[in-house]
Scaffold this motif. Structure first.
Motif, short mmCIF file in Angstrom:
data_model
loop_
_atom_site.label_atom_id
_atom_site.label_comp_id
_atom_site.label_asym_id
_atom_site.label_seq_id
_atom_site.Cartn_x
_atom_site.Cartn_y
_atom_site.Cartn_z
N ILE A 42 44.90 74.95 63.77
CA ILE A 42 46.00 74.09 64.24
C ILE A 42 46.62 74.65 65.51
CG2 ILE A 42 48.35 73.34 63.70
CD1 ILE A 42 47.40 72.97 60.79
N MET A 43 46.86 75.97 65.54
CA MET A 43 47.47 76.58 66.71
C MET A 43 46.55 76.49 67.93
SD MET A 43 50.39 77.27 65.69
CE MET A 43 50.92 78.01 67.22
N VAL A 44 45.24 76.63 67.73
CA VAL A 44 44.29 76.52 68.84
C VAL A 44 44.33 75.11 69.41
CG1 VAL A 44 41.84 76.47 69.43
CG2 VAL A 44 42.76 78.37 68.09
N LEU A 45 44.31 74.10 68.54
CA LEU A 45 44.35 72.71 69.01
C LEU A 45 45.68 72.40 69.69
CD1 LEU A 45 42.67 70.91 65.97
CD2 LEU A 45 41.70 71.23 68.24
N TRP A 46 46.76 72.90 69.11
CA TRP A 46 48.09 72.68 69.68
C TRP A 46 48.17 73.30 71.08
CZ3 TRP A 46 52.44 70.41 67.14
CH2 TRP A 46 53.62 70.46 67.86
N THR A 47 47.69 74.53 71.19
CA THR A 47 47.72 75.22 72.48
C THR A 47 46.88 74.48 73.51
OG1 THR A 47 48.02 77.35 71.36
CG2 THR A 47 47.25 77.41 73.64
N PHE A 86 47.89 67.89 54.08
CA PHE A 86 48.72 68.14 55.25
C PHE A 86 47.95 68.86 56.35
CE2 PHE A 86 51.53 71.07 57.56
CZ PHE A 86 52.37 70.15 58.17
N LEU A 87 47.23 69.92 55.97
CA LEU A 87 46.48 70.69 56.96
C LEU A 87 45.37 69.87 57.58
CD1 LEU A 87 46.23 74.08 55.02
CD2 LEU A 87 47.73 73.55 56.94
N THR A 88 44.63 69.12 56.75
CA THR A 88 43.56 68.27 57.26
C THR A 88 44.11 67.21 58.21
OG1 THR A 88 42.21 68.60 55.29
CG2 THR A 88 41.75 66.64 56.60
N GLY A 89 45.19 66.56 57.79
CA GLY A 89 45.80 65.51 58.61
C GLY A 89 46.34 66.04 59.92
N PHE A 90 46.92 67.25 59.89
CA PHE A 90 47.49 67.80 61.12
C PHE A 90 46.39 68.11 62.13
CE2 PHE A 90 50.32 70.11 63.84
CZ PHE A 90 51.56 69.61 63.53
N ILE A 91 45.25 68.63 61.64
CA ILE A 91 44.13 68.88 62.54
C ILE A 91 43.61 67.58 63.13
CG2 ILE A 91 41.72 69.66 62.63
CD1 ILE A 91 42.47 71.84 60.63
N LEU A 92 43.47 66.55 62.29
CA LEU A 92 43.03 65.24 62.78
C LEU A 92 44.01 64.68 63.80
CD1 LEU A 92 41.77 63.59 59.46
CD2 LEU A 92 40.36 64.19 61.44
N GLN A 93 45.29 64.88 63.56
CA GLN A 93 46.33 64.37 64.46
C GLN A 93 46.23 65.04 65.83
OE1 GLN A 93 50.22 63.71 62.68
NE2 GLN A 93 51.17 64.82 64.38
N LEU A 94 46.10 66.35 65.84
CA LEU A 94 46.01 67.07 67.11
C LEU A 94 44.71 66.74 67.85
CD1 LEU A 94 47.39 70.57 66.05
CD2 LEU A 94 48.50 68.90 67.53
N GLN A 95 43.60 66.66 67.10
CA GLN A 95 42.33 66.32 67.74
C GLN A 95 42.37 64.91 68.32
OE1 GLN A 95 39.68 68.47 68.23
NE2 GLN A 95 39.06 66.79 69.58
#
Length: 488
Positions: free
Chosen positions: A212-217, A113-122
């Motif tokens: 994740i929060m850095v990418l989201w921001t 989940f964490l890996t996928g979420f980072i990939l999704q945001l990037q």
């Protein structure tokens, strides 16, 4: 929205990081895996995560979930699916207990989940940059609504539930392990191992959450900045600009509603501009019908004013005033500079010869007549920038820089810039045009006369602008010339 590209290098790096953290936990942190040595844990993780990457890279790289930017869902499902046989292998080969197997399942699912979420945001960040570079943003909503707030809440809830579950299992398992190994309590190693495990989990999960929060921001900043930039363009008069709609969420919905509002505003503004232009044409045609000057004179003078204003807008002194919107107002208002001539008697206005002093005083009244007429319109219709500029031009285009003009003997910068621009444009066109009392002068002769009036009749900066754009003046004079009325 275009399809999301598969980022192989970043996927490999994140899978490698997940393998490292998972292997480090199993080989160096977890205190109860005495049946496994570090080499075995590392080799197992290398095989399992390599297999996951191969599947992701060669089989799932074009999966519809990636095209829909749902990496988190895809990676969570993939990691969870692979964790089942992985846990079963440990159960059969090393007699893992049920809670240890559940830790493997939860741990793998969480890393997925964490890996996928980072990939999704990037991926969204890369997609946004690509769309901005190509200027291919959508300006209407499309696709299924995906609430940005719900996504964030769901992510936080999933993280809290997963983290709470893992920490609970860790605590229960470690307490049970310590009960079975009382010597670990007496020598203090058990307490250290327990604390080390909790700190490790907190640091790893916290690191992923921060990323994740850095990418989201960063994504939110890019979207908001692009929308803010579009709104700034609108506030500067570029009303055709629209806010980009990056995705169908709350920000996209607000941008779309703003665009609909701007569409309605533009329609209304176009109607107002059409009404204004009709009024200008009607009034200028009325003035023209009573004067010896022609419609070509009106077109030439407004073109002259425009090129002078555009040149001066490059100077710091006039940049704030001479915006594209204001230059358009000057251009549209210029034809009304002599509207007051409708109030001048025919005996004066149409006299073929030179005017007497008394007749000239009567003629000079047209500036105030025109300003008064436009003031009445302003009172009836309400104040507007168009009427204000038109009135300004009508009243002041015969004022002179040295104060010897009329009707109010204004001097220097007390004369509005609109009047100073029209003064030069009007005189230049009168000089190069044929009149009953004089022939048409050449451009060079008109230029020399204007230079003689530099600092007397005309604003020196406006004269400098005239010299810089004199080729455009000549082009305009040729393009809109009256039949046999312009000097060769």
């Amino acid at each position: 929205m275009v399809k999301t590209n598969y980022n192989a290098p970043l996927t490999f790096q994140l899978y490698l990081a997940a393998a490292f953290f998972f292997g480090t936990y199993g080989g160096r942190v977890c205190p109860m895996l005495s049946t496994l040595n570090v080499y075995e844990v590392i080799s197992h993780c290398a095989v399992v995560f390599s297999f996951i990457f191969v599947v992701r890279h060669f089989i799932l790289s074009t999966h519809p979930l990636i095209a829909r930017n749902q990496h988190a869902k895809l990676d969570t499902l993939l990691f969870t699916a692979v964790s089942i046989p992985f846990a079963a292998y440990y159960n059969l080969q090393y007699d893992f207990t049920l809670d240890s197997n559940i830790k493997v399942l939860f741990g793998m699912a969480l890393f997925g989940f964490l890996t996928g979420f980072i990939l999704q945001l990037q991926s969204k960040l890369s997609q946004f940059d690509s769309l901005r570079k190509q200027q291919r943003f959508d300006f209407e909503l499309s696709g299924q609504r995906q609430s940005m707030v719900k996504q964030m809440i769901s992510m936080m809830i999933a993280l809290l539930i997963t983290l709470t579950t893992i920490l609970t299992m860790v605590a229960v398992k470690d307490i049970y392990w310590l009960e079975q190994n009382p010597e670990q309590i007496s020598n203090g190693l058990g307490k250290i191992s327990f604390i080390k495990e909790l700190v490790y989990i907190a640091l790893v999960i916290g690191g992923y959450v921060v990323a994740i929060m850095v990418l989201w921001t960063r994504l939110m900043q890019k979207i908001l900045f692009s929308q803010e930039h579009a709104l700034l363009e609108v506030t500067q008069g570029k009303i055709a600009h629209r806010l980009p709609v990056f995705q169908h969420d709350e920000l996209g919905s607000m941008a779309c509603l703003t665009n609909q509002m701007l569409d309605s505003l533009q329609v209304s503004q176009d109607e107002i501009k059409t009404t204004r232009d009709v009024a200008i044409v009607s009034l200028s045609a009325l003035a023209e019908s009573r004067d010896n000057e022609t419609g070509a004179h009106i077109m030439r003078t407004q073109e002259y004013v425009k090129v002078l204003a555009e040149y001066l807008s490059q100077l710091d002194q006039y940049r704030l005033l001479l915006t594209p919107n204001y230059i358009e107002l000057l251009y549209k208002s210029a034809p009304l500079h002599d509207v007051g001539k409708v109030g001048v008697p025919d005996s004066v206005l149409l006299k073929p010869g030179k005017l007497t002093d008394e007749e000239f005083e009567t003629m000079k009244g047209h500036a105030e007549i025109g300003a008064q007429a436009l003031s009445i319109a302003e009172k009836q219709l309400g104040s507007s920038s168009f009427l204000r500029v038109a009135k300004e031009i009508a009243l002041t285009h015969h004022e002179k820089w040295d104060g010897s003009g009329y009707p109010n003997q204004l001097s220097g910068e007390d004369i509005p810039l609109s009047g100073r621009l029209m003064a030069l444009a009007d005189v230049y066109d009168a000089l190069i045009s044929k009149r009953v009392y004089k022939p048409a002068f050449s451009h060079d002769k008109a230029k020399s006369i204007i230079l003689e009036g530099n600092g007397k009749h005309f604003d020196p900066q406006v004269v400098d602008a005239f010299l810089a754009v004199e080729a455009q003046f000549q082009r305009i004079a040729h393009q809109y010339q009256d039949a046999q009325n312009i000097a060769a």
